[in-house]
Design an enzyme around this catalytic site. Structure first.
Site, short mmCIF file in Angstrom:
data_model
loop_
_atom_site.label_atom_id
_atom_site.label_comp_id
_atom_site.label_asym_id
_atom_site.label_seq_id
_atom_site.Cartn_x
_atom_site.Cartn_y
_atom_site.Cartn_z
N ILE A 189 36.24 38.25 43.41
CA ILE A 189 37.16 37.95 44.22
C ILE A 189 38.49 38.64 43.67
O ILE A 189 39.33 39.00 44.54
CB ILE A 189 37.28 36.53 44.29
CG1 ILE A 189 36.10 35.76 45.32
CG2 ILE A 189 38.64 35.99 44.65
CD1 ILE A 189 35.71 34.54 45.40
N GLU A 211 45.38 38.08 30.91
CA GLU A 211 44.69 37.83 29.69
C GLU A 211 43.47 39.26 29.81
O GLU A 211 43.30 39.73 28.61
CB GLU A 211 43.66 36.74 29.68
CG GLU A 211 42.69 36.50 31.02
CD GLU A 211 42.30 35.11 31.25
OE1 GLU A 211 41.26 35.26 31.45
OE2 GLU A 211 43.13 34.36 31.22
N ILE A 230 38.06 37.37 36.02
CA ILE A 230 36.79 38.37 36.17
C ILE A 230 36.21 38.09 37.37
O ILE A 230 35.96 36.77 37.55
CB ILE A 230 35.95 38.48 34.82
CG1 ILE A 230 36.59 38.65 33.56
CG2 ILE A 230 34.78 39.00 34.99
CD1 ILE A 230 35.76 38.24 32.43
N GLY A 231 35.67 39.00 37.92
CA GLY A 231 34.92 38.99 39.30
C GLY A 231 34.97 39.76 40.39
O GLY A 231 36.40 40.21 40.65
#
Length: 398
Positions: free
Chosen positions: A180, A199, A177-178
């Site tokens: 980057i 995932e 997540i995020g």
């Protein structure tokens, strides 16, 4: 749930969950004594409660959360899940979040389904017949959306470095997540025959599918299909997965199983982290003593990529070289209380906007040298001195 708990004067109700979106009102101070949240991965809506001592968190690999339920380490009285409406055969879907919810449903004493027409119907392990529910209630509401934040130039540069240097055509991708991981996806428009076994995934995957970059052709498990266990994104993503046989949403104990991950081709795991010391120890779930997120699936996929059957996996961690206050994220020693999620032995690639450090097989002084080369130039001299003081020798590439 929160309103009922207050009105009925309930007490000592434990709410177990992974990352959630929305206000999480049951974690607020006025619910203390009524509900106590227990996060297996901390979302931003629970972070304050955890760090104020009103809520709990469990350090655990994402792949092992279902074992807590199957082995009765955590006994579930009620599984409260949101599902799509029953189809003509009576089957509902867990939709966007199969992950550990399927294990919870299997092991709960009572199952309550909140039926929401806004929940997409997805294929895979999240299909549940309506006869299994002890109660079903209408819950028509728009799903919480996680809209991407505007990326910085630093994040875009990290994404470009990874996409141009570490992602091959035909690779099987996992993204955390995020910003980057999202920046990497945005830089992959020129790649071919990519696969997704992750995932989770977000809106950036939709762009690559529409561009013809993701085909899943070479994957060993569910070839021709995207495999995930939960999704985080906007309505565009929810509409993409709805009734789409190109997407399989599976139990996280399968998706994050290391031997299964390792059989896919060119597994490229891309995750973010918070802080790394000069020996390669990685903090990903806390900032000092302040809990921030969780262990999640980072180690599951870092390891799956490292032991890939074809020998071409790439376990990648990435972060900006400095904090918003200009402090180096590559440090001589980790902050007191910082939690090592990924050990120095697990870390192969670390990427900042200044370059790529490859650490596999390197000794401590070689690691220190490689990490200092990708630290911000303003901090390299101090890091070199600190490395000498810690290791009693100069960092060196040889």
């Amino acid at each position: 749930m929160t309103e009922h708990g207050k009105a009925a004067q309930l007490s000592n109700v434990r709410v177990c969950h992974i990352h959630t979106e929305g206000p999480a009102s049951y974690t607020k101070p006025d619910c203390e004594g009524i509900f106590r949240s227990n996060s297996f991965f901390i979302g931003s809506n629970c972070r304050e409660a955890v760090n104020d001592g009103r809520a709990d968190c469990v350090p655990i690999f994402l792949s092992e959360i279902p074992l807590l339920f199957h082995r009765r380490i955590i006994n579930i009285d009620v599984a409260l899940v949101q599902v799509s409406p029953p189809d003509k055969h009576g089957f509902c879907s867990l939709g966007t979040s199969v992950d550990c919810a399927r294990a919870a449903v299997i092991n709960a004493k009572y199952i309550i389904g909140q039926v929401n027409p806004c929940m997409p119907r997805t294929f895979g392990d999240g299909v549940i017949h309506k006869s299994h529910f002890d109660a079903m209630v209408d819950g028509i509401d728009n799903l919480p959306e996680h809209k991407p934040k505007k990326r910085t130039e630093v994040e875009n540069e990290i994404g470009r470095l990874i996409a141009d240097n570490l992602v091959d055509n035909g690779a099987t991708l996992q993204m955390g997540i995020g910003n980057i991981p999202d920046a990497v996806l945005a830089s992959l428009k020129g790649h071919k025959d990519l696969g997704i076994h992750s995932e989770m995934f977000s809106d950036g995957v939709v762009d690559l599918v529409e561009a013809g970059c993701i085909t899943n052709t070479h994957k060993k498990y569910h070839p021709g299909k995207i495999v995930g266990s939960f999704i985080v994104g906007t309505r565009r993503l929810f509409d993409f997965v709805d009734n789409n046989p190109f997407v399989m949403m599976c139990d996280v104990s399968f998706v994050n199983n290391i031997p299964i991950i390792a059989q896919n081709p060119k597994v490229t795991a891309i995750n973010s982290c918070i802080e790394v010391d000069l020996t390669g120890q990685v903090v990903s779930d806390s900032i000092g003593t302040r809990m921030y997120s969780g262990v999640g699936g980072q180690v599951d996929f870092i390891r799956g990529a490292a032991v890939g059957r074809d020998g071409q996996g790439k376990p990648i961690l990435a972060m900006p070289s400095t904090t918003s206050r200009g402090e180096s994220k590559i440090v001589p020693f980790l902050k007191q209380g910082g939690g090592v999620v990924t050990t120095r032995a697990h870390l192969h690639y670390l990427v900042t906007e200044w370059g790529i450090a490859y650490l596999f097989g390197k000794n401590l002084r070689q690691r220190a040298y490689a990490l200092i080369q990708i630290a911000h130039p303003d901090h390299r001299e101090a890091l070199e001195q600190a490395s000498f003081e810690r290791l009693k020798c100069m960092p060196s590439p040889e």
